[in-house]
Design a protein around this motif. Sequence first.
Motif: not given
Length: 540
Positions: A125-150
């Motif tokens: 399996r891989y990411m199942e969403y179109p590119v822009l939706s997948g990148l939006y999830q990735y950017v949101s994840m990076r923000i969440a992880k940055s929040w986690d160490i703040s």
Amino acid sequence: MRSADARDRPSRNDSLTAQLSTVIGGPVGDHALIGRVRFWTPMRVLMAFAVVFLALGWFSKAGCIQQTTGSDGGLTLDWNNGRQYVAMCYSDTVPLYGAERLNEGAFPYKKQWTESSPDGGTQTRYMEYPVLSGLYQYVSMRIAKSWDISPLPGALQVVVYFNVVAFGLAMAWLVTVWASALLAGRRVWDAALVACSPLVIVHAFTNFDALATAFAATGLLAWARRKPVLAGLLLGLGGAAKLYPLLLLGPIIVLCLRADPMQRTPRNHLGLRMRDIDSWSTFVAWVRETPYRVEFLSARPLGAATVTASAALATWVAVNLPIAVLYPNGWQEFFRLNTTRHADPDSIYNVISSFTGWPGFDGAIGYAQQPAILNAVSLLAFVAACALIGYIGLTAPQRPRLAQLCFLVIAAFLLTNKVWSPQYSLWLVPIAVLALPHRRILLAWMTVDALVWVPRMFYYLGLDRKGVPEQWFTGTVALRDLAVVALCAVIVRQIYRPDEDLVRRDYVDDPVGGIVDRMSDPLLPWLPEPLRPRVAPPRG
């Protein structure tokens, strides 16, 4: 418009709004000055309405981000005993955080994993969403992880991720409301149903579809403002998030085919042709003339449609090409899953199977097997529906409005497709408000569509946990489909009887039409006789 004498006044001409207005003092007076308020302009009121309903939408999902102590003493989400279904707070964004391996910090489309399939096998399996939706999830994840160490107040990482995603989706829906209000023209208050739709409460944060509605609405706004390149750019971005904004190109092309191509004759700036280029200097001159060439082409209806479609395709390719080249298997996952996916529980095919026991077009096939006949039937049904919509657009006594044809195309796609995920109904909301500004009818459909969520959740809960039988769910789906078909029937009636169209009163043609707005409506002698517009019979 700040001074809007022609602005629609729903508290005086709509019975539902007139009854609601008694809460704040009753309908507007006959001698009231419209468009003179300094702060509470219609747009700001609509934004306030939208924020309230988005807040209700967040609270409807809040039950699924509540934390509890697990058996190991650590924090975990409280999804015990089917809480996500009993509380009706389910959102795809929460389980996808782990299912798509975002919790590992992996880049979508590059990360692959193996999971068990329901038939006992395994699959990669891989990411199942179109590119822009997948990148939006990735950017949101990076923000969440940055929040986690703040040093900021923390929570489970998936909870922070959901809130980051929800904030972005809320901004996207506010953009959708803003663009819809501008597209409504003098009927700006029609956009209140976009801001206050029951579907916003239920589905604004169910998935990532608000991104696509924002691009679709702003793409239509750019077309209405006669900016075909920008319209194509925005629709192409929307197609990279969800494919449906690209469907709006069809109605644009049909209406431009019908418009008078000789209505506007701009200056011809085309001093050079491609075959005249024989040196570097002439090539530079040809490139410098490109903006004028595009301007010349886009000043004619069919040329403007060509520019928009080309810009949309180029944008979609530009967004998808890097991922397709670097991670071809991950990029193809979205298309592979849509090919091998069986009939969705919300599709008309599953509704028929539920009530009749029909095994489907392909019969009993394995989980990973492609339902080839179902794929072909759904595609052919949609193509036939588009052909019928094109026929309606070309033969109506008066050129239809763009929003009317857009609604018919999107509704046809949803009704004939084998997948109708519940949040897809958000696609119809802004288009429906622009196509059919009858508040009682629209509110009735939106309410029915939103209430489908209740039996859906209790059907997924299972009979062993006091859920409901499948037919309770598929029965409400059938009612939802009938409501959408009824909306299509009313729109087709108003296309053939434009005097019943509320938008076209007071000498308005098509606020969303862009370059075809207020153009002549010829009989199109270059078309075969069956496809030419019908001459409207005289009335009175």
